[in-house]
Design an enzyme around this catalytic site. Structure first.
Site, PDB file in Angstrom:
ATOM      1  N   ASP A  15       0.860  -1.178   0.000  1.00  0.00           N
ATOM      2  CA  ASP A  15       0.000   0.000   0.000  1.00  0.00           C
ATOM      3  C   ASP A  15       0.895   1.226   0.000  1.00  0.00           C
ATOM      4  OD1 ASP A  15      -1.121   0.343   3.494  1.00  0.00           O
ATOM      5  OD2 ASP A  15       0.829   0.613   2.601  1.00  0.00           O
ATOM      6  N   TRP A  61       7.401  12.019   0.263  1.00  0.00           N
ATOM      7  CA  TRP A  61       7.239  13.444  -0.027  1.00  0.00           C
ATOM      8  C   TRP A  61       7.939  14.340   1.000  1.00  0.00           C
ATOM      9  CZ3 TRP A  61       3.303   9.871  -0.440  1.00  0.00           C
ATOM     10  CH2 TRP A  61       2.909   9.569  -1.752  1.00  0.00           C
ATOM     11  N   GLY A  62       8.890  13.752   1.735  1.00  0.00           N
ATOM     12  CA  GLY A  62       9.717  14.544   2.632  1.00  0.00           C
ATOM     13  C   GLY A  62       9.121  14.868   3.977  1.00  0.00           C
ATOM     14  N   ASP A  82       5.294  17.171  -4.871  1.00  0.00           N
ATOM     15  CA  ASP A  82       5.542  16.985  -6.301  1.00  0.00           C
ATOM     16  C   ASP A  82       5.962  18.277  -6.999  1.00  0.00           C
ATOM     17  OD1 ASP A  82       4.759  14.399  -5.921  1.00  0.00           O
ATOM     18  OD2 ASP A  82       2.779  14.640  -6.826  1.00  0.00           O
TER      19      ASP A  82
END
Length: 514
Positions: A15, A61-62, A82
């Protein structure tokens, strides 16, 4: 995607590592209840059990600051939200990368997201900036455009950017060290990144942040260099030799001056080849001063020692060279410019000149007086090197301190290091106007200078003490307005009311190079 089960279950229990649910999309509020690092560790173990090399690219995504844990688990890791098809995304991502580049190294690198080169959303200079910085920060260079399909073919200029062998070479360099953020001249609209390459080379990128083309100058000492045997100007396709102190070239709007240095000398070092001699007088031109000060130290090596003591004039000030000595050390005054002149008159010829700039004096935030809405915050031993900071700097909140200059100081522009905290990460705002920056103004006797700080956070914004807001960054800036004696210094964000981030970065302290 990543695995949530055991290695034996590969292919059945995947997932999104960012979600707390068993399936579905990432949490919309960017706040998973636990760190995703454990799930990635499961995948690392599963991949290690296979008998072939695999590139493992991690993406959260950090948000949980993967730079702290991902290098041990994978080869690359996304550090930001993004990329979007608008040029403002490039500085936004770079501002988030600024405090993280030292986590990268051979086999593990920051992932700044895919390339937009060739998608007809950037100008050619913007594409060159994008490609240059992704390359020298050692990000994966993942082409995000269709090179040729049923509907389109990539523009020739974009393809030429992607095929530049020098830039690709910097990305693939065997040393594997990412370039780092060096300086930003906020009000002048440019910044510098630099890093080492194999073969004792250096790569430097000077980014034009302005919307107009202009000539810009890179002062070599800002990247630790004084002279370069060969300068390769990549996008201007120019090669220069024996360049001293600085390099000036045209840079397009949002473009980048990308330089490769081959054969360098250390900042502050000048040889006799960098001077002109007439009789007993030797003149060194293009001498760099980082700060206006009487407190530089000049070390001069002469060709031979004199049998008797002799007088050496340095900029018309007499010094005694003792008998039998070939080295003279003297105090020297320089201005904050790249074009100082040093004249030495002596009975023996100088072989080399080494300049050492003055040390800084540090002023912590603690003695500053609060004005308006600003507040002191304790940092639980963090906010180095003070342990506390001043926050809520805004058009209505600031802090001031009367600073008396040392007795040896002279008036003029001084280099300062501003110790700040900024963890205002652009998550949801990354799609719109998020920048990952905060502003601050420093006023010296009424002369205001604005700085735009990148992020300083080096901790998880979810699970660390202070959520990254207690991590200190250092920003170099030249401050005008200093005078001999008393100086009134005020930190704030006086431009917040003009739409430049209402609240400033938090203030930890400042060092002044007198």
């Amino acid at each position: 995607m990543c695995m949530t089960g055991e290695p034996a279950q590969i292919g059945s229990l995947y997932d999104n590592c960012y979600s707390d649910a068993a399936a579905g999309y990432p949490d919309a509020d960017y706040t998973p209840a636990v760190s995703p690092s454990g799930r990635y560790a499961n995948m690392t173990a599963a991949l290690a059990s296979l008998s072939r090399p695999i590139l493992f690219q991690i993406c959260d995504w950090g948000v949980d600051f993967p730079s702290a844990w991902a290098p041990a688990l994978g080869n690359t890791w996304r550090i930001t939200n993004d990329i979007i098809p608008a040029y403002r995304t490039v500085p936004r991502i770079l501002n988030q990368a600024a405090p993280q580049t030292d986590f990268a190294g051979p086999g593990h690198w920051l992932d700044l997201d895919m390339l937009e080169v060739g998608n007809n959303v950037f100008t050619v200079p913007e594409e060159q900036t994008h490609f240059s910085l992704w390359a020298i920060l050692k990000s994966p260079l993942v082409i995000g455009a269709a090179l040729k399909d049923t509907y389109t073919s990539i523009a020739a200029a974009s393809l030429a950017t992607l095929m530049n062998e020098d830039v690709i070479g910097y990305n693939q360099d065997s040393l594997g060290v990412a370039a780092s953020f060096r300086r930003r001249w906020t009000e002048d609209g440019y910044e510098v990144w630099a890093g080492p390459l194999s073969g004792n080379r250096t790569v430097v990128a000077l980014i034009n942040l302005d919307d107009t083309a202009r000539e810009l100058t890179l002062n070599f000492p800002d990247v630790g260099v004084q002279k370069v045997a060969t300068v390769k100007d990549i996008w201007n396709n120019i090669t220069s030799t024996n360049v001293l102190t600085s390099y000036t070239a045209p840079v397009e709007a949002h473009g980048t001056l990308l330089l490769e240095f081959i054969g360098t000398t250390t900042a502050g070092s000048y040889s006799s080849n960098d001077s002109k001699t007439s009789g007993q007088t030797t003149t060194f031109n293009k001498v760099y001063g980082s700060t206006t000060s009487n407190n530089y130290t000049a070390t001069i090596h002469f060709a031979s020692a004199m049998e008797a003591s002799s007088t050496v004039d340095i900029n018309n000030n007499p010094y005694t060279l003792p008998a039998g000595s070939s080295v003279l050390t003297a105090a020297l005054s320089l201005s904050a410019t790249n074009n100082n002149t040093i004249t030495i008159t002596s009975p023996t010829t100088p072989l080399s000149l080494t300049l050492t700039p003055p040390n800084s004096t540090f002023y912590p935030s603690t003695p500053f007086s609060l004005i308006g809405t600003s507040t002191f915050t304790s940092c639980s031993g963090l906010c180095a090197p003070v342990g506390s900071k001043i926050g809520y700097l805004s058009p209505t909140g600031s802090a001031s301190l009367n600073i008396t200059s040392p007795s040896t100081s002279i008036q003029g522009a001084k280099l300062a290091q501003i110790y700040f905290c900024n963890n205002d990460i652009a998550d949801s705002t990354s799609w719109t106007d998020g920048t990952n920056t905060r502003n601050m103004t420093i006023s010296v006797n009424g002369e205001v200078t604005r700085i735009e700080t990148p992020l300083s956070g080096r901790s998880s914004e979810l699970f660390s003490v202070g959520d990254g807001w207690f991590d200190t960054g250092v920003f170099k800036v030249l401050l005008e307005g200093w005078k001999e004696g008393g100086n009134v210094v005020e930190v704030g964000n006086v431009y917040g009311s003009e739409g430049i981030v209402s609240y400033g970065a938090d203030f930890v302290g400042m060092g002044v190079f007198w």
